[in-house]
Design a protein around this motif. Structure first.
Motif, mmCIF file in Angstrom:
data_model
loop_
_atom_site.group_PDB
_atom_site.id
_atom_site.type_symbol
_atom_site.label_atom_id
_atom_site.label_comp_id
_atom_site.label_asym_id
_atom_site.label_seq_id
_atom_site.Cartn_x
_atom_site.Cartn_y
_atom_site.Cartn_z
ATOM 1 N N ASN A 1 0.842 -1.187 0.000
ATOM 2 C CA ASN A 1 0.000 0.000 0.000
ATOM 3 C C ASN A 1 0.883 1.245 0.000
ATOM 4 O O ASN A 1 2.124 1.148 0.016
ATOM 5 C CB ASN A 1 -0.968 -0.014 1.196
ATOM 6 N N GLU A 2 0.258 2.424 -0.018
ATOM 7 C CA GLU A 2 1.042 3.664 -0.113
ATOM 8 C C GLU A 2 1.948 3.885 1.082
ATOM 9 O O GLU A 2 2.962 4.580 0.983
ATOM 10 C CB GLU A 2 0.106 4.870 -0.279
ATOM 11 N N LYS A 3 1.623 3.274 2.230
ATOM 12 C CA LYS A 3 2.441 3.426 3.433
ATOM 13 C C LYS A 3 3.580 2.409 3.501
ATOM 14 O O LYS A 3 4.341 2.396 4.464
ATOM 15 C CB LYS A 3 1.560 3.304 4.671
ATOM 16 N N GLY A 4 3.675 1.560 2.489
ATOM 17 C CA GLY A 4 4.731 0.563 2.465
ATOM 18 C C GLY A 4 4.384 -0.717 3.184
ATOM 19 O O GLY A 4 5.240 -1.595 3.321
ATOM 20 N N GLY A 5 3.145 -0.859 3.664
ATOM 21 C CA GLY A 5 2.712 -2.102 4.296
ATOM 22 C C GLY A 5 2.384 -3.151 3.254
ATOM 23 O O GLY A 5 2.096 -2.835 2.087
ATOM 24 N N VAL A 6 2.415 -4.401 3.655
ATOM 25 C CA VAL A 6 2.215 -5.517 2.729
ATOM 26 C C VAL A 6 0.726 -5.862 2.619
ATOM 27 O O VAL A 6 0.119 -6.349 3.578
ATOM 28 C CB VAL A 6 3.011 -6.760 3.184
ATOM 29 N N ILE A 7 0.158 -5.602 1.461
ATOM 30 C CA ILE A 7 -1.227 -6.001 1.188
ATOM 31 C C ILE A 7 -1.303 -7.515 1.034
ATOM 32 O O ILE A 7 -2.216 -8.171 1.526
ATOM 33 C CB ILE A 7 -1.754 -5.308 -0.078
ATOM 34 N N ASP A 8 -0.302 -8.083 0.351
ATOM 35 C CA ASP A 8 -0.209 -9.530 0.201
ATOM 36 C C ASP A 8 1.159 -9.866 -0.374
ATOM 37 O O ASP A 8 1.826 -9.017 -0.978
ATOM 38 C CB ASP A 8 -1.314 -10.056 -0.725
ATOM 39 N N ASP A 9 1.577 -11.113 -0.163
ATOM 40 C CA ASP A 9 2.728 -11.636 -0.900
ATOM 41 C C ASP A 9 2.183 -12.629 -1.908
ATOM 42 O O ASP A 9 1.203 -13.333 -1.651
ATOM 43 C CB ASP A 9 3.767 -12.271 0.028
ATOM 44 N N LEU A 10 2.790 -12.687 -3.077
ATOM 45 C CA LEU A 10 2.211 -13.446 -4.177
ATOM 46 C C LEU A 10 3.310 -13.943 -5.118
ATOM 47 O O LEU A 10 4.476 -13.558 -5.004
ATOM 48 C CB LEU A 10 1.207 -12.578 -4.944
ATOM 49 N N ILE A 11 2.915 -14.817 -6.033
ATOM 50 C CA ILE A 11 3.798 -15.255 -7.111
ATOM 51 C C ILE A 11 3.175 -14.845 -8.429
ATOM 52 O O ILE A 11 1.970 -15.028 -8.650
ATOM 53 C CB ILE A 11 4.019 -16.780 -7.080
ATOM 54 N N MET B 1 3.818 -10.778 8.438
ATOM 55 C CA MET B 1 3.697 -9.449 7.843
ATOM 56 C C MET B 1 2.232 -9.201 7.522
ATOM 57 O O MET B 1 1.442 -10.131 7.411
ATOM 58 C CB MET B 1 4.568 -9.289 6.593
ATOM 59 N N ASP B 2 1.870 -7.909 7.398
ATOM 60 C CA ASP B 2 0.511 -7.534 7.048
ATOM 61 C C ASP B 2 0.519 -6.101 6.532
ATOM 62 O O ASP B 2 1.574 -5.553 6.223
ATOM 63 C CB ASP B 2 -0.443 -7.700 8.240
ATOM 64 N N ASP B 3 -0.678 -5.497 6.479
ATOM 65 C CA ASP B 3 -0.807 -4.145 5.906
ATOM 66 C C ASP B 3 -0.004 -3.094 6.663
ATOM 67 O O ASP B 3 0.283 -2.028 6.110
ATOM 68 C CB ASP B 3 -2.282 -3.717 5.921
ATOM 69 N N ASN B 4 0.342 -3.374 7.904
ATOM 70 C CA ASN B 4 1.050 -2.389 8.725
ATOM 71 C C ASN B 4 2.533 -2.701 8.892
ATOM 72 O O ASN B 4 3.223 -2.008 9.641
ATOM 73 C CB ASN B 4 0.387 -2.314 10.108
ATOM 74 N N VAL B 5 3.019 -3.723 8.202
ATOM 75 C CA VAL B 5 4.420 -4.132 8.334
ATOM 76 C C VAL B 5 5.131 -3.958 6.996
ATOM 77 O O VAL B 5 4.674 -4.470 5.974
ATOM 78 C CB VAL B 5 4.536 -5.588 8.812
ATOM 79 N N SER B 6 6.245 -3.262 7.018
ATOM 80 C CA SER B 6 7.060 -3.088 5.824
ATOM 81 C C SER B 6 7.789 -4.382 5.497
ATOM 82 O O SER B 6 8.232 -5.099 6.406
ATOM 83 C CB SER B 6 8.078 -1.968 6.055
ATOM 84 N N PRO B 7 7.962 -4.707 4.219
ATOM 85 C CA PRO B 7 8.767 -5.891 3.876
ATOM 86 C C PRO B 7 10.200 -5.761 4.384
ATOM 87 O O PRO B 7 10.869 -6.769 4.617
ATOM 88 C CB PRO B 7 8.707 -5.938 2.351
ATOM 89 N N LEU B 8 10.661 -4.531 4.603
ATOM 90 C CA LEU B 8 12.011 -4.304 5.106
ATOM 91 C C LEU B 8 12.149 -4.757 6.554
ATOM 92 O O LEU B 8 13.256 -5.031 7.030
ATOM 93 C CB LEU B 8 12.373 -2.822 4.991
ATOM 94 N N ASN B 9 11.024 -4.833 7.275
ATOM 95 C CA ASN B 9 11.021 -5.302 8.666
ATOM 96 C C ASN B 9 10.531 -6.744 8.790
ATOM 97 O O ASN B 9 10.348 -7.233 9.907
ATOM 98 C CB ASN B 9 10.125 -4.405 9.531
ATOM 99 N N ALA B 10 10.307 -7.397 7.650
ATOM 100 C CA ALA B 10 9.721 -8.741 7.665
ATOM 101 C C ALA B 10 10.617 -9.773 7.003
ATOM 102 O O ALA B 10 10.150 -10.849 6.614
ATOM 103 C CB ALA B 10 8.360 -8.709 6.963
ATOM 104 N N GLY B 11 11.892 -9.464 6.881
ATOM 105 C CA GLY B 11 12.805 -10.403 6.246
ATOM 106 C C GLY B 11 12.604 -10.530 4.753
ATOM 107 O O GLY B 11 13.040 -11.514 4.142
ATOM 108 N N LEU B 12 11.956 -9.547 4.139
ATOM 109 C CA LEU B 12 11.633 -9.627 2.714
ATOM 110 C C LEU B 12 12.282 -8.522 1.888
ATOM 111 O O LEU B 12 11.820 -8.202 0.788
ATOM 112 C CB LEU B 12 10.106 -9.582 2.535
ATOM 113 N N SER B 13 13.363 -7.961 2.402
ATOM 114 C CA SER B 13 14.066 -6.912 1.651
ATOM 115 C C SER B 13 14.526 -7.413 0.288
ATOM 116 O O SER B 13 14.592 -6.644 -0.678
ATOM 117 C CB SER B 13 15.280 -6.422 2.445
ATOM 118 N N TRP B 14 14.839 -8.719 0.216
ATOM 119 C CA TRP B 14 15.330 -9.294 -1.040
ATOM 120 C C TRP B 14 14.272 -9.298 -2.136
ATOM 121 O O TRP B 14 14.602 -9.477 -3.321
ATOM 122 C CB TRP B 14 15.835 -10.719 -0.794
#
Length: 360
Positions: free
Chosen positions: A90-100, A241-254
């Motif tokens: 989302n615009e705040k950098g939170g994760v709406i979903d992870d997908l392939i 992770m969820d809408d309020n968690v940045s991928p940078l704080n969720a081990g998903l920077s890669w």
């Protein structure tokens, strides 16, 4: 009333314990969750993942649209069938979903999203289509079923169950897919083991499930799927992770690609303005107890919280993911509050186990 997958009758007939998961009636196990877990680590197991949603994205603007929608960059995927894992922010950098997302051509992609976020995801994608004025068509494929066959013998047993599939998929590299008529076979998974995720017409799913069982593949439920993915270091949406968690704080920077400075994907400005403040790390409990989500973690560098936790059948120890201060490193001693007692644990690098082997 929960939704039912095309394989619901097969699960009931096999004596599965059914539960409501993300609005779907799904099997949690068929008797022994531990045996199902070990079947995947040592042989082959299969999961009904038809509750997840496949979406077909077509149109001349598909690539440009996805480059703005996703944090990872589909422009680097050029081989037909190649898959890319990404977060949608989302615009705040939170994760709406992870997908392939699977690339087949510049104007043809398939996207697979999580069951619990499917409606939200589709609404967001359509909102972004309108915002971009993108020349694309997004088609949810609830007419399709999905079966994940996982384990060291998964590919061979799949080939035995699906005539002609070996010649089409024997040379398929990990994180690639091939279309065989209306069926898509992808060398992907959520267990840390080799295998396939098979998408096929819903009316054909029960027959394939039966054929896979005849080929020696063991049916497995959500319980084993969760312990396997946690051992493999794979995030679960809504917990890690969820809408309020940045991928940078969720081990998903890669999964975040900012190499192209001109690619202004949704959430990029927020990520650039808010560098990571925490890291996701593994924990192994040293004392007697069981690690679960939302337990308080104490470290020399500050406090954190477990996000997922379970007993690991492979390690025979209790394990967890924890979001902790950035300075916490593998090997650090920490404590976890379990029912009011501070128990000892050690921080480790993820994953805990993959390809049948413990890694820590």
């Amino acid at each position: 009333m929960p939704h039912q997958t095309p394989l619901h009758a097969a699960h009931v007939e096999a004596g599965a314990r059914m539960v409501d998961f993300a609005g779907w009636e799904m099997p949690v196990n068929y008797g022994s969750q531990i045996e199902e877990h070990h079947a995947v680590r040592t042989d082959a197991g299969m999961f009904d993942v038809s509750h997840m949603l496949a979406l077909d994205l077509t149109g001349a603007g598909a690539t440009d649209y996805l480059r703005k929608l996703l944090a990872n960059d589909v422009a680097k995927v050029k081989t037909p069938g190649k898959a890319l894992y990404s977060c949608m922010l989302n615009e705040k950098g939170g994760v709406i979903d992870d997908l392939i997302v699977y690339y087949f051509a510049d104007d043809k992609y398939r996207i697979v999203v999580n069951a619990g976020t499917a409606d939200k995801d589709v609404a967001w994608m359509r909102k972004q289509i309108a915002a971009q004025g993108a020349n694309v068509t997004l088609e949810p494929r609830r007419d399709m079923a999905m079966i994940a066959v996982q384990g060291p013998n998964a590919r061979a047993r799949t080939w035995a169950a699906i005539p002609g599939s070996e010649s089409a998929s024997a040379t398929l590299k990990p994180f690639n897919a091939v279309e065989i008529g209306p069926m898509m076979i992808a060398r992907t998974g959520y267990t840390g083991e080799d295998g396939f995720e098979i998408t096929l017409p819903a009316q054909d799913a029960a027959a394939l499930w039966t054929d896979l069982m005849a080929a020696g593949v063991r049916p497995c439920g959500l319980g084993a799927r969760d312990t396997l993915r946690l051992e493999a270091g794979m995030n679960l949406y809504g917990q890690d992770m969820d809408d309020n968690v940045s991928p940078l704080n969720a081990g998903l920077s890669w999964t975040v690609d900012m190499k192209d400075e001109t690619r202004n994907f949704v959430g990029r400005d927020a990520l650039e303005a808010n560098p990571p403040t925490a890291r996701l790390i593994g924990l192994i409990l040293q004392d007697k107890g069981v690690l679960r989500a939302h337990q308080h973690v104490f470290t020399e560098h500050g406090e954190g919280e477990t996000t997922s936790g379970t007993f690991s059948p492979t390690l025979q120890k209790s394990i967890a993911f924890a979001r902790v201060p950035l300075d916490v490193a593998p090997g650090d001693a920490v404590e976890v509050d379990i029912r009011g007692k501070r128990l000892k644990a050690v921080a480790v690098k993820l994953p805990f186990a993959r390809n049948g082997q413990a890694l820590v």
